[in-house]
Each structure stands twice: as C-alpha cells, then as structure tokens.
Design a protein around this motif. Structure first.
Motif, PDB file in Angstrom:
ATOM      1  N   ASN A 380     -11.902  31.854 139.067  1.00  0.00           N
ATOM      2  CA  ASN A 380     -10.648  31.722 138.307  1.00  0.00           C
ATOM      3  C   ASN A 380      -9.787  32.974 138.467  1.00  0.00           C
ATOM      4  O   ASN A 380      -8.575  32.891 138.625  1.00  0.00           O
ATOM      5  CB  ASN A 380     -10.945  31.467 136.827  1.00  0.00           C
ATOM      6  CG  ASN A 380     -11.437  30.043 136.578  1.00  0.00           C
ATOM      7  OD1 ASN A 380     -11.335  29.191 137.453  1.00  0.00           O
ATOM      8  ND2 ASN A 380     -11.965  29.796 135.402  1.00  0.00           N
ATOM      9  N   ARG A 391      -2.527  26.674 142.446  1.00  0.00           N
ATOM     10  CA  ARG A 391      -3.585  27.379 141.720  1.00  0.00           C
ATOM     11  C   ARG A 391      -4.439  26.433 140.868  1.00  0.00           C
ATOM     12  O   ARG A 391      -5.672  26.509 140.897  1.00  0.00           O
ATOM     13  CB  ARG A 391      -2.952  28.461 140.845  1.00  0.00           C
ATOM     14  CG  ARG A 391      -3.952  29.249 140.031  1.00  0.00           C
ATOM     15  CD  ARG A 391      -3.341  30.510 139.477  1.00  0.00           C
ATOM     16  NE  ARG A 391      -2.160  30.217 138.676  1.00  0.00           N
ATOM     17  CZ  ARG A 391      -1.270  31.140 138.316  1.00  0.00           C
ATOM     18  NH1 ARG A 391      -1.403  32.387 138.703  1.00  0.00           N
ATOM     19  NH2 ARG A 391      -0.232  30.822 137.579  1.00  0.00           N
ATOM     20  N   SER A 392      -3.770  25.558 140.122  1.00  0.00           N
ATOM     21  CA  SER A 392      -4.513  24.614 139.276  1.00  0.00           C
ATOM     22  C   SER A 392      -5.385  23.700 140.124  1.00  0.00           C
ATOM     23  O   SER A 392      -6.547  23.461 139.800  1.00  0.00           O
ATOM     24  CB  SER A 392      -3.547  23.774 138.439  1.00  0.00           C
ATOM     25  OG  SER A 392      -2.877  24.594 137.528  1.00  0.00           O
ATOM     26  N   MET A 395      -8.411  25.606 141.318  1.00  0.00           N
ATOM     27  CA  MET A 395      -9.417  25.863 140.280  1.00  0.00           C
ATOM     28  C   MET A 395     -10.218  24.599 139.977  1.00  0.00           C
ATOM     29  O   MET A 395     -11.421  24.650 139.776  1.00  0.00           O
ATOM     30  CB  MET A 395      -8.747  26.350 138.997  1.00  0.00           C
ATOM     31  CG  MET A 395      -8.304  27.792 139.056  1.00  0.00           C
ATOM     32  SD  MET A 395      -7.560  28.234 137.468  1.00  0.00           S
ATOM     33  CE  MET A 395      -7.238  29.976 137.726  1.00  0.00           C
ATOM     34  N   LEU A 396      -9.513  23.466 139.920  1.00  0.00           N
ATOM     35  CA  LEU A 396     -10.200  22.209 139.624  1.00  0.00           C
ATOM     36  C   LEU A 396     -11.181  21.868 140.744  1.00  0.00           C
ATOM     37  O   LEU A 396     -12.285  21.384 140.493  1.00  0.00           O
ATOM     38  CB  LEU A 396      -9.190  21.071 139.434  1.00  0.00           C
ATOM     39  CG  LEU A 396      -8.402  21.131 138.119  1.00  0.00           C
ATOM     40  CD1 LEU A 396      -7.273  20.125 138.125  1.00  0.00           C
ATOM     41  CD2 LEU A 396      -9.319  20.894 136.920  1.00  0.00           C
TER      42      LEU A 396
END
Lengths: 414, 414
Positions: A380, A391-392, A395-396
């Motif tokens: 993260n 970015r999201s 991360m997922l």
C-alpha cells in the motif's frame, strides 16, 4: 527434480544475475530454480525500482522457475535476519542446493570460519562490545572484532565484504535450522570476465544501473547493454505506464508527513528508532526539503546510511517495534507467498506439495496473519507513488492477483 | 476601551462578514474588536481555503483589531465544544460584548430557550436518546427532541438552523463559565438587504464563494463582487504564490496513506472513529480514488457528512481520542495564541495585560503544551500541500513567526 534456491532482489535483473544463475545451474546440475525475492522494499531500506510483479516477470523470463516473496519482516533487516528468513523459505520448498555470490568464492572458507566463530563466540562478543563502546556502528564493530579474532589465522573469510557477510549468515542459518540444503558459492568480483558472452562492458552492478537510470531521467537506453532483453522490455513498459521508476524521493512527502505529524512517543515505537532518535528525526525533518538532504543531515558516525534508510522505511510503512519483534522472533517465515512460476515450477510444486509444512499462499485475500499484514502495508505504501485511479486498481490487485504463470515455450534461452 | 468579541472562520472574509462587523460595532459601540478565528482546519472538518496567516491579514485589513487562534482542540469540534473554547478565549481577553450572527436575530429568544432547556433537561435527554435509537444522527436527534419539548411554546429558538445552534451554545457557555460578557445577535438571513452598500448581488455565503473558486479552477475574478478589496488582493496573492486554494482533494493521498498504512486498532484510537468504523474506513478507502468518492461511499444515515469530515480531519492530523479528551476536558483554552493586531489592538492588550489569566503566546517555539502540539501538527499537515523548499520555510515560520502587526493608517475604511 533436482532443485536449486537463490536469494535475490533483482533490482533490476541484469547480466551479472544471468551469469550467476547460469553458473549456479551448471555447478549444481539443477533442473528447477527457485528464487526467494524481496518484495517492494529492499534490504538497503529502499523502494524497489519497479514492483515485485514486474521483477517476478524479469526473473521468470530469464530462467527462474518459481518466484516467492521474502516477507517484509525479513527483507528489510540486517544480514542475519534477512538470511534466516530466506533460508527458512528455500528449505521449506525442499531445495537441494542454495547458491550465492560472494567475494570469497570458496564454500570451505565459509564453513571453516563459522566453526571458528562458534568455538570463540564469547571472545568475539566481548570484542564487538569494546568496539561499540569506542563509537563504531554495529556492522563496523562486528567486522573489527572479527578481524581481531582471526589475526594470523589462514583461510578465513574476509568479512569486510558485503556479499561474504550475507553468505556467512546463509550458511549459518542452514546449520542453525538443521536444513539439509547444500550451500555453494560463486565468486562475485570479476564475475563474467572469463565467459565469452559476458565481457567487461556488459556487466554492471545493480547500483550503477539504477544510478544510470536516475541520472538520465529514467532514460532506459543507457542501461540496455547491461541487462537481458526481457529486462529491457519490462523496464520500458513500466516507465511508459507508471511514468518513472521508484526511488526514495518519491516518498519524501509521506515520510515528512509521518515524522512531523506523529508525537515523539509514536515515533519511538517504530522499529529501529533507537532511544532519543525521535527528537532528532523531527528536528532534522523540519529543516530538510529532500530525502537526500534529510539523510545527509541525519547521518552520524554511530549509524550507517543503510541502517538509517531501513529505519526510514519502517517509519514510512508504519512498522512498530512490538509487531516486528513478535513476527520475526522465530526467524522463520510463517507462509510462502507465490509470486510466479513456469510450467516446470508448477510441476515441481505439485511434486513436493505433500512434504511442504509452511502454507503456500497463491493470493492473500482472506488470510489473517500479522506478518502478511506487514507485506500488505508495504505494498500500500509503495503504491502511493501512483496516480489515481491506477493506484486503487493496483492495490486491489494485490489482494486478488493470482501468481504469474509463465509459459516456458515463450522463454528466451539463456 | 469598550471591546467586542466575534467568533469567526473568515473562509474567506466576505461582504457579509463586513456587514456583520460594521453592525456589531454600531450596536455595541465597541472601540476595539477581537476575533477568535479557527486555524488551518475548520468546524466542518475541512482545510481552510487559505492559511490562517492570510486570513488574519484579511481580518486586520477589514477592521478587526486583534486576531487570536481558536485551538484545533475546539475549532474542529461539534457546536458545544467549539463554542465553549471560543467563549473561554474572548472572556479571557476581557471582552465586554460578544456578537454573533443568527437566523433568529433576537437575543431574548436565546436566553428564554436556554432557561426552558435547563428546566426540562431530563425530559430533553430522554427524547434525544429515543430519536437516536430510531437511527437518527446526534444533531438530527437533538433537533427533533427540541422540537418535541417546545411544541406549542412561543418565542423559542428555531434550532434547526445552524447559526441558531451555534449561538445557543455561545450563550450557554457564557452562562456556564460565569462570564460577564454580554451576548448580542444580528439577524443573518437577508443580512445586508436594508443597507444601501450591501445589496442582494454583493452578498454571498462563504460556501458559495468557495464553490465559485473551485468550479472555476481557482479563478478569483468570479468572486470579486462578493468580497472586500483586501480579501480580493490577498486571494490573488495566495493563488499566485501557492498555485491553488486548499481543499480536501489536496490531502486525499495523505488520508489514503494514513488509512491504508495503519492497523485497525490504530485507526480506532483516532478521535471520532466510532466502534467498528475502522474496518469500514479501510474497506471503503481501498475502492476510492478521490475524497469525494470516499465520502460518498462512507456516508450512512447514522453519521452526517460534517461528522465524517471531522473524523477524516482527525485521521489526517493524527488526533487521538485520549489526547483530545484530555485537552478538551476543561472546555477552556489553556493559552491564547496571538496571530495579528492593529495598533489599537496592541494598546488594548497593553491595557488588559495584568488582568489576563490565560497565557498569551506571541510565538510557539519553546512552549510545551499538548493542546498546542495539536495546532502544530495541524499546521504541519496543512503545509503538506506546498512544494519544497517553500514547505520547509513555511513550517519553520510557524514556530518563529511573530504576530502580524497591522498599521491602521494603511487600513481601508469600512
């Protein structure tokens, strides 16, 4: 299948790594090679140039069959802890051999030295304390103590050399963990000079390759001759999609935020923040406008640059003393996270499956483990460099992404 | 000198504020006006458009004589705590009057209502709990309970109106703190309609002015007719030097970092993070790529948007439950931080100096106080928007900067 383990960072995978891999296979006659690789943050306390997923692809496309992640709890630590975590994983994966590069290049010297140290442990510890009392850093004091202990002794290791130190701890960990893995080593200095495919001008250290990249605004052409083609392609792809390679300066704002928006007691709870350093951190950060400036001002004789960089990494990833000491106490990894594999690697895993005692994780969603939580926080943190919405997504993916499967028919010959 | 206190945010100082100030002076016959002003973060849980220093200049150049900071411990809280901190400071500075804007516009209604509430406190509290049990937010439940209590009663406050709520708590705090300050109020709705200098088209709320600025990429021309000239000049100057005005989206990366690089138990230690919300924060943040998206997904019937924004502010500034409860327990400020003054303001401070019991701080370096540490962390957080090296200079100034001195001969007449 005869198996070989290697302990790597591949930051990035270069011609020297390829030479080491080829030589290790030849020496051991291995049919399958397993790399335990640091994740997003490295032993010197730095973010990796490119993500662990891209470095996994580099490894697989250059002849590695299985890539597993060295957990953050070991990857960002001094040699002894780094080594014990790495060895526990390779041993857990039933490797027959482990082969490492060293300046010494002779495995008997490692074994002889460890025996000598075991026989004179108390004297050595006394020497170390004496040098620390004289104001030397721990690594320097250890090295001086060792020199004093081995004065006039023949065929002992030169423990002023970084790769000898790592190798020393690998062999020591194998003994301590009563692993049946056989260690071997390949001389590192001048590696490749005698091989026609690797001449002087095609080998450069990862450090100098990174320097080349950053000194040339991430222009990858300058490093083309030092890296195999898949690495070159992957670096180009990463540059195109992310915009630039990861370096400490990208995380300076977050580090500044962490230091200046924490209380001194919160800072002192972070791993490697030794007594009193919390005030120095706040004071120095207030006056620093770049990571390099901050580190230069923070540096004292007592702490090495690497030691301070590791501390900064722990500040950045919010790694607390109590958590780190708890998870790394056993000196062995609690899981093996699979990042990628070739078909041969997959077959090997199927073969050893029933003997493996440490859980092998293909993905992390739903797994509850404090050591693994540290890896997730590290990822993260590493992802903060990216722009939204990439970015999201990124991360997922970390939670749901299955290991990379690499088709060997596509593999470039090495 | 006859003194008047006002409680403000000036985000930014606009024509409506100027109208309120002029009217308050006229009504009370005040010779000196003291503004207690929120610092970098505001009651709605938002970063201020421009820094507290620029807002201090706006205040001084529009006729305020002394600007003092409302500490973070009060400024980012619900109306009751916000009011008690503000009143403690104005009372500490020996104000004769305090004048606030309200929808009601009649001070007797405030006094009558407080008396009624005091007489029926238990019944009211029971009603509030009943509405909360039905799933209403605390502010909504309070408002419904009040409506039920005052059914069929005449001349009570309309406590569905936000400025009436604040005013109610100002008057209540004056009574509770046994302050000798006399409260007065000016009707807010339609303020300025009857004044020739302030017609319909020159008054706009701070909310709509900020919306104008952000909808037009920070272009200040659109708001020129709603703000006095000094405000307009200062907004232009700030825009030119910082690049843009502060808004939540500027801090989204830091908030994401804070939430995704903390453990659930660390999050639950933050002020206003109620039981169980820590998991929802992590889960929601993983899937959000902007602050607006995050808040929209986080919102439930139980919590108001403002309540959740304040929680986000506390996450951002790392404000813990234990610290906040400790410092705000007394409901009174432990110091008075002076941000700026005119010559008249300076003369007033000299006059009252011996009577003032709360320490007045001209600068913060060397002062050790937990409440003040929160203000410093808030300023450090706020400064993260800036680029280096301006950011470091700005943070250092926070510690050493003396109050702004404003020469009244330069002052524009109001």
């Amino acid at each position: 299948m005869k198996s070989l383990g290697v302990i790597v960072e591949y930051n990035p995978f270069h011609n020297g790594h390829l030479f080491h891999l080829t030589e290790s296979k030849r020496l051991t006659g291995a049919e399958v090679v397993i790399a335990v690789m640091s994740g997003q943050f490295l032993q010197r306390g730095e973010p990796a140039l490119v993500s662990k997923w891209t470095r996994t692809k580099m490894a697989l496309s250059n002849g590695i069959d299985i890539v597993v992640e060295l957990p953050y709890a070991f990857a960002t630590q001094k040699a002894e802890v780094f080594a014990s975590g790495s060895i526990s994983i390779l041993s857990g994966l039933k490797c027959d051999n482990v082969c490492f590069g060293s300046e010494q290049g002779n495995i008997q010297d490692f074994e002889r030295t460890i025996q000598l140290m075991n026989e004179h442990k108390e004297t050595y510890d006394t020497f170390v304390q004496e040098f620390i009392a004289q104001g030397y850093s721990f690594p320097k004091a250890s090295s001086l103590a060792f020199l004093r202990l081995t004065e006039n002794k023949e065929k002992v290791l030169d423990l002023t050399k970084p790769n000898n130190i790592l190798g020393f701890h690998y062999v020591k960990a194998i003994q301590e963990q009563k692993s049946s893995m056989r260690p071997c080593t390949i001389e590192r200095t001048g590696a490749g000079y005698h091989d026609p495919e690797f001449n002087d001008s095609s080998i450069a250290s990862a450090t100098s390759i990174r320097k080349h990249l950053f000194d040339n605004s991430g222009n990858i052409e300058k490093v083309q001759r030092f890296v195999p083609e898949p690495t070159y392609d992957l670096l180009g792809h990463y540059k195109q999609h992310v915009g630039s390679f990861h370096q400490w300066e990208d995380y300076f704002t977050l580090l500044k935020y962490r230091i200046l928006c924490s209380t001194p007691s919160e800072l002192s709870a972070v791993y490697e923040v030794e007594e009193g350093l919390e005030h120095r951190l706040i004071h120095t950060m207030k006056e620093s406008s770049s990571f390099h400036e901050f580190m230069t001002k923070l540096k004292t004789k007592r702490y090495t640059w690497t030691r301070l960089q590791r501390m900064c990494t722990h500040l950045l990833t919010n790694t607390k003393k109590d958590t780190m000491l708890k998870v790394s106490a056993s000196k062995q990894s609690e899981y093996i996270r699979l990042l990628g594999m070739s078909k041969r690697g997959q077959a090997y895993l199927k073969q050893i499956k029933k003997e493996v005692e440490i859980p092998i994780l293909s993905k992390v969603s739903g797994v509850e483990n404090e050591m693994l939580d540290m890896d997730i926080r590290a990822t993260n943190t590493y992802a903060m460099k990216f722009q939204e919405p990439a970015r999201s997504d990124w991360m997922l993916q970390e939670f749901s992404k299955p290991p990379i499967r690499y088709d060997e028919t596509e593999a470039r010959s090495i």
